[in-house]
Design a protein around this motif. Structure first.
Motif, PDB file in Angstrom:
ATOM      1  N   UNK A 245     -11.112  -3.460   6.766  1.00 32.19           N
ATOM      2  CA  UNK A 245     -10.831  -2.831   5.473  1.00 32.19           C
ATOM      3  C   UNK A 245     -10.735  -3.919   4.394  1.00 32.19           C
ATOM      4  N   UNK A 246     -11.481  -3.761   3.338  1.00 35.70           N
ATOM      5  CA  UNK A 246     -11.400  -4.692   2.197  1.00 35.70           C
ATOM      6  C   UNK A 246     -10.413  -4.132   1.182  1.00 35.70           C
ATOM      7  N   UNK A 247     -10.499  -2.830   0.949  1.00 33.40           N
ATOM      8  CA  UNK A 247      -9.458  -2.174   0.156  1.00 33.40           C
ATOM      9  C   UNK A 247      -8.448  -1.592   1.143  1.00 33.40           C
ATOM     10  N   UNK A 248      -7.192  -1.972   0.983  1.00 34.31           N
ATOM     11  CA  UNK A 248      -6.133  -1.419   1.854  1.00 34.31           C
ATOM     12  C   UNK A 248      -5.576  -0.136   1.240  1.00 34.31           C
TER      13      UNK A 248
ATOM     14  N   UNK B 197       0.804  -1.231   0.000  1.00 35.84           N
ATOM     15  CA  UNK B 197       0.000   0.000   0.000  1.00 35.84           C
ATOM     16  C   UNK B 197       0.834   1.278   0.000  1.00 35.84           C
ATOM     17  N   UNK B 198       2.094   1.189   0.335  1.00 35.64           N
ATOM     18  CA  UNK B 198       2.911   2.412   0.390  1.00 35.64           C
ATOM     19  C   UNK B 198       3.803   2.549  -0.835  1.00 35.64           C
ATOM     20  N   UNK B 199       3.651   1.676  -1.785  1.00 33.26           N
ATOM     21  CA  UNK B 199       4.494   1.784  -2.975  1.00 33.26           C
ATOM     22  C   UNK B 199       5.295   0.524  -3.175  1.00 33.26           C
ATOM     23  N   UNK B 200       6.349   0.340  -2.434  1.00 31.57           N
ATOM     24  CA  UNK B 200       7.160  -0.866  -2.587  1.00 31.57           C
ATOM     25  C   UNK B 200       8.264  -0.650  -3.595  1.00 31.57           C
ATOM     26  N   UNK B 201       7.895  -0.500  -4.834  1.00 32.35           N
ATOM     27  CA  UNK B 201       8.869  -0.171  -5.874  1.00 32.35           C
ATOM     28  C   UNK B 201       9.204   1.308  -5.845  1.00 32.35           C
ATOM     29  N   UNK B 202      10.050   1.731  -6.782  1.00 35.01           N
ATOM     30  CA  UNK B 202      10.518   3.119  -6.786  1.00 35.01           C
ATOM     31  C   UNK B 202       9.481   4.063  -7.391  1.00 35.01           C
ATOM     32  N   UNK B 203       9.574   5.307  -6.967  1.00 38.79           N
ATOM     33  CA  UNK B 203       8.703   6.345  -7.523  1.00 38.79           C
ATOM     34  C   UNK B 203       7.381   6.439  -6.789  1.00 38.79           C
ATOM     35  N   UNK B 204       6.668   7.535  -7.031  1.00 37.15           N
ATOM     36  CA  UNK B 204       5.363   7.759  -6.394  1.00 37.15           C
ATOM     37  C   UNK B 204       4.275   7.019  -7.155  1.00 37.15           C
ATOM     38  N   UNK B 205       3.906   5.872  -6.656  1.00 41.89           N
ATOM     39  CA  UNK B 205       2.761   5.183  -7.272  1.00 41.89           C
ATOM     40  C   UNK B 205       1.981   4.450  -6.203  1.00 41.89           C
ATOM     41  N   UNK B 206       0.780   4.093  -6.540  1.00 40.14           N
ATOM     42  CA  UNK B 206      -0.077   3.318  -5.648  1.00 40.14           C
ATOM     43  C   UNK B 206      -0.665   2.166  -6.444  1.00 40.14           C
ATOM     44  N   UNK B 207      -1.020   1.120  -5.740  1.00 49.93           N
ATOM     45  CA  UNK B 207      -1.764   0.027  -6.349  1.00 49.93           C
ATOM     46  C   UNK B 207      -3.074  -0.109  -5.609  1.00 49.93           C
ATOM     47  N   UNK B 208      -4.154  -0.311  -6.336  1.00 55.15           N
ATOM     48  CA  UNK B 208      -5.379  -0.715  -5.653  1.00 55.15           C
ATOM     49  C   UNK B 208      -5.061  -2.058  -4.998  1.00 55.15           C
ATOM     50  N   UNK B 209      -5.367  -2.170  -3.707  1.00 56.94           N
ATOM     51  CA  UNK B 209      -5.014  -3.389  -2.974  1.00 56.94           C
ATOM     52  C   UNK B 209      -6.247  -3.963  -2.296  1.00 56.94           C
ATOM     53  N   UNK B 210      -6.613  -5.164  -2.687  1.00 51.43           N
ATOM     54  CA  UNK B 210      -7.795  -5.839  -2.149  1.00 51.43           C
ATOM     55  C   UNK B 210      -7.350  -6.935  -1.192  1.00 51.43           C
ATOM     56  N   UNK B 211      -7.993  -6.990  -0.023  1.00 58.62           N
ATOM     57  CA  UNK B 211      -7.604  -7.976   0.992  1.00 58.62           C
ATOM     58  C   UNK B 211      -8.736  -8.981   1.217  1.00 58.62           C
ATOM     59  N   UNK B 212      -8.659 -10.133   0.580  1.00 61.85           N
ATOM     60  CA  UNK B 212      -9.717 -11.137   0.755  1.00 61.85           C
ATOM     61  C   UNK B 212      -9.634 -11.800   2.125  1.00 61.85           C
TER      62      UNK B 212
ATOM     63  N   UNK C 130      -3.292  -3.808 -10.034  1.00 65.08           N
ATOM     64  CA  UNK C 130      -4.159  -4.019  -8.877  1.00 65.08           C
ATOM     65  C   UNK C 130      -3.714  -5.296  -8.188  1.00 65.08           C
ATOM     66  N   UNK C 131      -3.584  -5.201  -6.868  1.00 69.10           N
ATOM     67  CA  UNK C 131      -3.070  -6.354  -6.128  1.00 69.10           C
ATOM     68  C   UNK C 131      -4.142  -6.976  -5.251  1.00 69.10           C
ATOM     69  N   UNK C 132      -4.148  -8.304  -5.240  1.00 70.93           N
ATOM     70  CA  UNK C 132      -4.924  -9.037  -4.235  1.00 70.93           C
ATOM     71  C   UNK C 132      -3.914  -9.451  -3.175  1.00 70.93           C
ATOM     72  N   UNK C 133      -4.060  -8.875  -1.989  1.00 70.25           N
ATOM     73  CA  UNK C 133      -3.105  -9.143  -0.910  1.00 70.25           C
ATOM     74  C   UNK C 133      -3.717 -10.184   0.029  1.00 70.25           C
ATOM     75  N   UNK C 134      -3.401 -11.424  -0.254  1.00 72.12           N
ATOM     76  CA  UNK C 134      -3.927 -12.516   0.567  1.00 72.12           C
ATOM     77  C   UNK C 134      -2.810 -13.015   1.483  1.00 72.12           C
ATOM     78  N   UNK C 135      -3.062 -14.088   2.177  1.00 68.84           N
ATOM     79  CA  UNK C 135      -2.003 -14.661   2.997  1.00 68.84           C
ATOM     80  C   UNK C 135      -2.058 -16.173   2.867  1.00 68.84           C
ATOM     81  N   UNK C 136      -1.075 -16.822   3.438  1.00 69.57           N
ATOM     82  CA  UNK C 136      -0.963 -18.266   3.294  1.00 69.57           C
ATOM     83  C   UNK C 136      -2.187 -19.045   3.730  1.00 69.57           C
TER      84      UNK C 136
END
Lengths: 253, 366
Positions: free
Chosen positions: B292-295, B132-147, B171-177
């Motif tokens: 939160x469903x969208x992070x 949600x804070x970027x991760x890669x370089x530069x100012x960008x955001x990804x829509x992040x969905x948490x199922x 757009x990222x689906x941020x799930x877990x194991x």
């Protein structure tokens, strides 16, 4: 006879390909990129495939290739062009998909993508500009820099104990079963330009024959990076680069 | 097959992603094996969608290649996706930044495992910041969905493609194991055909499909050599992120209206904390839950709405306390926000969370 009698379509024997646009080229005098760009443009026009061709531009001096050749382009991250081309060709199998990459892009940071695209036999054409130097960033040592060759990061010449050997990646790729065509060309004389054009065209044609990957290495000059005049660069290339990277086909199936 | 009949099936979360991708008209999947999400690639190769829908499935040589294949496919206006787990996503960040810069839509699934480093294969939520804070370089955001369920793994695969193409953003689906590995009942989405090339040309006039005589070349690119042009691109991206923040916040709340304390948790932790809410209420402690469903976009206003009304909030996360920062920003000092979490692949239990809640807020009277 006045000038309009001479400048007459009937007398036209050669003209700039329409696939090249009028953007002023940023390449240095004596650089091989401009000639190779022109050849690609001519081939696309002659094969009438402008609407079926997608180019993948590298990071390096040719990053702006899309400013000169009037086709659809994708600009890849450094070294990743073969990965992009893989996906484009798999999803659009009836298109001509080629990458245009320098030695740093193809043979250093993108070695894995290059080898694996070739190993899968992706039906793409790889145009590989080998001038033994990182031109865009100001003349640093490349994987293909010759032994003893000076660069800004090998200012005393490439030393094998420190930097290893020049990487002859085309020889490596020619051994792969997925590869159908590997050739090494240059564009420093009229004859060599004509041969290079035939080779690039063959690479484009191969990509529709489901034969695997084609690699056209163009041993090239970088007069700015080599700190020579264009004429000196050509001579230096023939005397020094050609013995390490000999001209001709390495594989042709 | 009766299309109107709901098809209920029992699947792992990872398998649900694979089925949903085929069904929602995905054109290309490019991935590399990594636990705990390898079932996605395995299921896709088992189902062989290239024989039915024509979807391309390719095992790449690395995550670096996978994300760049996604870039190539997305540049052609195709619905492309990749999936991985934490270390693999780290490798993809360069590519994700390029995708964001080139305004390319795609779907990336991260089935998180414990880190840092090679870490562990057990579930984690420690890539929240990265997502949600970027991760890669530069100012960008990804829509992040948490199922938080297998059903949502399927549903969000479809939703993620829709959002990616609506806003031209990865757009990222941020799930877990756990979400990836657990089996639940799931109603798979209906089949929708892959878009034809004419449909792609209409929806994505920027796509590199080959330049016809009547248009200028399309160039997929994140390079702007002029600083002023680069700032212009940044401003465009930022305005799109503001629009996403306005339009796409998704969240769920349980028992918040009368709550003295609110737990904020996403993904599997939200499922666990639903039980905590029940346990607390059985003891007479009025606890609610916001999920939160969208992070990104984060439900900042929705959390802030309760800031004046509760005695405190507790975030429960499987990390060292990441989302807690966003909850603190949301309440802006109006109430105390505490964090409780486990790390390295440990999953908190409902009663453990209740004990943490009582400990953090020692003034709780049941």
């Amino acid at each position: 006879m006045n000038i309009s009698d001479i400048i007459n379509p009937a007398n036209l024997v050669y003209q700039k390909t329409k696939v090249m646009n009028d953007t002023p080229m940023h390449y240095c005098p004596g650089c091989s990129h401009g000639v190779v760009h022109k050849l690609i443009g001519e081939i696309i026009e002659e094969m009438d495939i402008q609407d079926k061709t997608i180019g993948i531009a590298p990071v390096g001096c040719a990053v702006l290739a899309y400013n000169f050749i009037d086709i659809d382009w994708q600009q890849a991250a450094h070294g990743r062009a073969p990965a992009l081309a893989t996906a484009v060709k798999r999803l659009l199998p009836d298109r001509y998909v080629f990458t245009y990459q320098g030695d740093g892009d193809l043979a250093a940071i993108g070695t894995a993508e290059t080898i694996h695209a070739c190993n899968r036999g992706e039906n793409i054409t790889i145009i590989f500009i080998n001038n033994g130097i990182y031109g865009m960033t100001g003349g640093q040592m490349a994987p293909t820099t010759l032994k003893g060759m000076k660069s800004s990061t090998s200012p005393h010449g490439r030393e094998v104990p420190i930097n290893g050997y020049p990487l002859n990646i085309s020889n490596l790729l020619a051994q792969m079963e997925g590869v159908c065509y590997v050739t090494r060309q240059s564009v420093h004389t009229m004859g060599s330009v004509r041969k290079a054009k035939k080779a690039i065209q063959k690479g484009f044609e191969n990509s529709m024959l489901n034969k695997g990957t084609s690699i056209i290495e163009i041993v090239s000059t970088c007069s700015a990076g080599w700190k020579m005049t264009p004429a000196e660069s050509n001579n230096w290339m023939v005397e020094n680069m050609f013995p390490e990277y000999p001209m001709g086909d390495l594989k042709n199936i | 097959m009766n299309q109107h009949k709901k098809e209920i099936t029992l699947l792992k979360g990872n398998e649900a992603v694979a089925h949903a991708a085929i069904r929602c008209g995905c054109d290309g999947y490019f991935g590399y094996p990594i636990t705990p999400q390898s079932e996605i690639l395995e299921t896709l190769t088992e189902l062989e969608p290239w024989k039915t829908t024509g979807m391309v499935v390719l095992q790449a040589e690395s995550e670096v290649a996978s994300i760049n294949m996604v870039y190539g496919a997305a540049g052609c206006g195709k619905r492309a996706m990749t999936t991985s787990s934490s270390p693999g996503i780290s490798l993809m960040l360069e590519g994700i930044s390029y995708l964001a810069g080139a305004q390319l839509p795609c779907v990336i699934v991260n089935v998180m495992r414990g880190g840092p480093g090679l870490g562990t294969i057990q579930p984690s939520q420690a890539d929240y910041f990265q997502a949600v804070k970027g991760g890669g370089h530069g100012d960008y955001k990804m829509i992040t969905l948490a199922p938080a369920s297998v059903q949502e793994m399927a549903d969000f695969t479809v939703l993620a493609f829709d959002l990616a193409f609506k806003y031209l953003t990865p757009t990222m689906i941020l799930a877990d194991g756990i979400i990836g590995q657990m089996m639940e009942k799931v109603v798979l989405p209906p089949y929708q055909p892959r878009r034809t090339e004419d449909e792609i040309k209409k929806e994505c006039p920027w796509a590199t499909l080959g330049k016809p005589a009547d248009r200028k070349p399309n160039v997929i690119n994140s390079l702007r050599l002029e600083a002023a042009d680069m700032e212009k691109l940044n401003l465009l991206l930022q305005s799109r992120y503001r629009e996403i923040e306005k339009e796409e916040v998704r969240f769920e709340e349980f028992d918040c209206e009368d709550a003295d304390y609110i737990i904020v948790a996403f993904g599997i932790c939200a499922r666990i904390c639903q039980k905590t809410v029940q346990l607390a209420r059985a003891e007479g402690i009025k606890v609610g839950l916001i999920r939160p469903i969208t992070l990104f976009p984060f439900p900042t206003k929705q959390i802030n709405r309760y800031a004046d009304r509760v005695k405190g909030m507790l975030t429960v996360e499987m990390n060292a306390g990441q989302m807690v920062e966003d909850v603190r920003l949301a309440v802006n000092g109006k109430t105390i926000v505490e964090y409780y979490g486990r790390m390295g692949g440990i999953v908190p239990a409902p009663d453990e969370v209740l004990i943490a809640l009582k400990t953090k807020f020692s003034n709780i009277e049941s």
